[in-house]
Scaffold this motif. Structure first.
Motif, PDB file in Angstrom:
ATOM      1  N   SER A 154       4.633  11.004   2.059  1.00 25.64           N
ATOM      2  CA  SER A 154       3.575   9.947   2.099  1.00 25.64           C
ATOM      3  C   SER A 154       3.829   8.677   3.060  1.00 25.64           C
ATOM      4  O   SER A 154       2.755   8.325   3.833  1.00 25.64           O
ATOM      5  CB  SER A 154       2.952   9.569   0.731  1.00 25.64           C
ATOM      6  N   HIS A 155       4.959   8.522   3.236  1.00 27.19           N
ATOM      7  CA  HIS A 155       5.276   7.305   3.970  1.00 27.19           C
ATOM      8  C   HIS A 155       4.976   7.577   5.182  1.00 27.19           C
ATOM      9  O   HIS A 155       4.330   6.724   6.206  1.00 27.19           O
ATOM     10  CB  HIS A 155       6.772   6.683   3.659  1.00 27.19           C
ATOM     11  N   PHE A 156       5.269   8.556   5.821  1.00 29.64           N
ATOM     12  CA  PHE A 156       5.110   8.824   7.335  1.00 29.64           C
ATOM     13  C   PHE A 156       3.857   9.173   7.498  1.00 29.64           C
ATOM     14  O   PHE A 156       3.145   8.516   8.667  1.00 29.64           O
ATOM     15  CB  PHE A 156       6.109  10.222   7.695  1.00 29.64           C
ATOM     16  N   SER A 168      14.795   6.826  10.776  1.00 30.84           N
ATOM     17  CA  SER A 168      14.182   6.521   9.315  1.00 30.84           C
ATOM     18  C   SER A 168      12.848   7.046   9.524  1.00 30.84           C
ATOM     19  O   SER A 168      12.181   7.425   8.450  1.00 30.84           O
ATOM     20  CB  SER A 168      14.313   5.030   9.031  1.00 30.84           C
ATOM     21  N   HIS A 169      12.182   6.968  10.650  1.00 27.18           N
ATOM     22  CA  HIS A 169      10.608   7.148  10.688  1.00 27.18           C
ATOM     23  C   HIS A 169      10.428   8.119  11.926  1.00 27.18           C
ATOM     24  O   HIS A 169       9.629   8.133  12.936  1.00 27.18           O
ATOM     25  CB  HIS A 169       9.834   5.933  11.040  1.00 27.18           C
ATOM     26  N   SER A 170      11.119   9.525  11.969  1.00 21.65           N
ATOM     27  CA  SER A 170      10.427  10.583  12.580  1.00 21.65           C
ATOM     28  C   SER A 170      10.169  11.536  11.826  1.00 21.65           C
ATOM     29  O   SER A 170      10.455  11.768  10.533  1.00 21.65           O
ATOM     30  CB  SER A 170      11.662  11.132  13.422  1.00 21.65           C
ATOM     31  N   ASN A 214       0.893  -1.094  -0.282  1.00 24.16           N
ATOM     32  CA  ASN A 214      -0.062   0.110   0.051  1.00 24.16           C
ATOM     33  C   ASN A 214       0.841   1.271  -0.081  1.00 24.16           C
ATOM     34  O   ASN A 214       0.362   2.193  -0.489  1.00 24.16           O
ATOM     35  CB  ASN A 214      -1.050  -0.021   1.287  1.00 24.16           C
ATOM     36  N   HIS A 215       2.098   1.186   0.419  1.00 30.94           N
ATOM     37  CA  HIS A 215       3.011   2.306   0.173  1.00 30.94           C
ATOM     38  C   HIS A 215       3.174   2.231  -1.163  1.00 30.94           C
ATOM     39  O   HIS A 215       3.320   3.346  -1.770  1.00 30.94           O
ATOM     40  CB  HIS A 215       4.318   2.060   1.322  1.00 30.94           C
ATOM     41  N   ALA A 216       3.574   1.349  -1.867  1.00 30.84           N
ATOM     42  CA  ALA A 216       3.899   1.297  -3.233  1.00 30.84           C
ATOM     43  C   ALA A 216       2.592   1.888  -4.098  1.00 30.84           C
ATOM     44  O   ALA A 216       2.867   2.547  -5.083  1.00 30.84           O
ATOM     45  CB  ALA A 216       4.121   0.026  -3.795  1.00 30.84           C
ATOM     46  N   LEU A 221       1.115   7.821   6.348  1.00 31.37           N
ATOM     47  CA  LEU A 221       0.492   6.590   6.001  1.00 31.37           C
ATOM     48  C   LEU A 221       0.609   5.781   7.148  1.00 31.37           C
ATOM     49  O   LEU A 221      -0.135   4.775   7.676  1.00 31.37           O
ATOM     50  CB  LEU A 221       0.830   5.725   4.786  1.00 31.37           C
ATOM     51  N   ASP A 222       2.173   5.697   7.765  1.00 28.00           N
ATOM     52  CA  ASP A 222       2.453   4.998   8.984  1.00 28.00           C
ATOM     53  C   ASP A 222       1.828   5.513  10.292  1.00 28.00           C
ATOM     54  O   ASP A 222       1.667   4.755  11.131  1.00 28.00           O
ATOM     55  CB  ASP A 222       3.876   5.096   9.252  1.00 28.00           C
ATOM     56  N   LEU A 223       1.392   6.540  10.261  1.00 26.08           N
ATOM     57  CA  LEU A 223       0.869   7.306  11.322  1.00 26.08           C
ATOM     58  C   LEU A 223      -0.438   6.786  11.525  1.00 26.08           C
ATOM     59  O   LEU A 223      -0.796   6.487  12.788  1.00 26.08           O
ATOM     60  CB  LEU A 223       0.658   8.649  11.127  1.00 26.08           C
ATOM     61  N   LEU A 274      11.825   5.928   3.004  1.00 27.29           N
ATOM     62  CA  LEU A 274      12.179   5.857   4.670  1.00 27.29           C
ATOM     63  C   LEU A 274      12.011   4.404   5.058  1.00 27.29           C
ATOM     64  O   LEU A 274      12.727   3.827   6.177  1.00 27.29           O
ATOM     65  CB  LEU A 274      10.962   6.410   5.284  1.00 27.29           C
ATOM     66  N   GLU A 275      11.415   3.287   4.446  1.00 27.69           N
ATOM     67  CA  GLU A 275      11.618   2.002   4.789  1.00 27.69           C
ATOM     68  C   GLU A 275      12.640   1.355   4.291  1.00 27.69           C
ATOM     69  O   GLU A 275      13.108   0.592   5.163  1.00 27.69           O
ATOM     70  CB  GLU A 275      10.167   1.131   3.895  1.00 27.69           C
ATOM     71  N   LEU A 276      13.372   1.840   3.177  1.00 29.77           N
ATOM     72  CA  LEU A 276      14.583   1.297   2.773  1.00 29.77           C
ATOM     73  C   LEU A 276      15.741   1.785   3.890  1.00 29.77           C
ATOM     74  O   LEU A 276      16.429   1.039   4.051  1.00 29.77           O
ATOM     75  CB  LEU A 276      15.007   1.910   1.314  1.00 29.77           C
TER      76      LEU A 276
END
Ligand SMILES: [Zn+2]
Length: 240
Positions: free
Chosen positions: A103-105, A67-69, A5-7, A107-109, A32-34
């Motif tokens: 968008s990655h951050f 990576s994820h802040s 879904n990130h893709a 969606l992860d939120l 960010l995931e990489l």
């Protein structure tokens, strides 16, 4: 949010920024995931599990500030945007990559436990709605609905819709402890989790990229019924 879904977020970007190459968009939404994969492999970030893993809520991303802040997201988005602009002198390219990273951050939120910091070094507050733990089937429905929404906005092919649906369904056992799946083998093996996520990132980026190619995309005919665009047609450009 899971890799598929990130893709699919890249499909939204491709619709809005049709001249930006799909591979660049796909890499931006998973940048960010990489980094998370790289930082876990290097020991800079840390993942743990419960003694038994029956769902994703029993996998804990205990330390992911680089990576994820929020701050690291802004830094990576700005860097991707600057590199794109210097290389191409195109504002659409720069804007698309910045949005892709951001968008990655976002969606992860929606789904993560509260494990997303504002910046490295700030232990509080930690952000994340925690749907994987509190409402896992709602999280599954939201993830699948988002993937299908991106496909619909993009006007993708049936094969792309099938792939998005199948990859989501394949994750189903990770959402419910009642559904047994291969995740049980991940207990106490954080690097196996990192490897699995890395594989999912690569596979889903390639699958979405291949199945979203212009020759496979559906465009509306005069009758309003979607038809497959000829393979020789120019890339997208249906909306500015
Ligand atoms: Zn992530």
């Amino acid at each position: 949010m899971f890799a598929i879904n990130h893709a699919t977020a890249a499909l939204l970007l491709k619709r809005r920024f049709p001249r930006v190459p799909m591979p660049a968009l796909l890499l931006s939404v998973q940048a960010l995931e990489l980094l998370w994969v790289l930082f876990n492999a290097l020991g800079l970030e840390r993942t743990t599990t419960e003694p038994h893993v029956h769902s994703v809520s029993e996998i804990h991303l205990v330390y992911i500030p680089f990576s994820h802040s929020l701050a690291s997201t802004l830094v990576v988005a700005a860097a991707a945007s600057a590199v794109a602009f210097v290389a191409t002198r195109r504002k659409d390219f720069a804007a698309a990559l910045a949005l892709g990273v951001a968008s990655h951050f976002v969606l992860d939120l929606v789904t993560h436990a509260a494990d997303l910091a504002l910046a490295p070094g700030l232990a509080h507050p930690l952000l994340g709605l925690g749907l994987y733990a509190s409402a896992p089937m709602a999280a599954f429905a939201i993830e699948l609905a988002f993937g299908v929404f991106c496909w619909w906005i993009y006007r993708g092919s049936k094969a792309l819709l099938a792939a998005i649906t199948l990859f989501n369904v394949a994750n189903l056992s990770l959402f419910s402890a009642a559904i047994r799946g291969p995740e049980e083998a991940l207990a106490g093996r954080p690097l196996a989790i990192v490897g699995l996520v890395f594989a999912q990132i690569l596979v889903t980026l390639v699958v979405v990229g291949v199945l979203a190619r212009p020759g496979r995309r559906l465009v509306p005919s005069r009758s309003g019924r979607p038809v497959t665009r000829a393979r020789t047609a120019p890339a997208s450009g249906t909306r500015n």
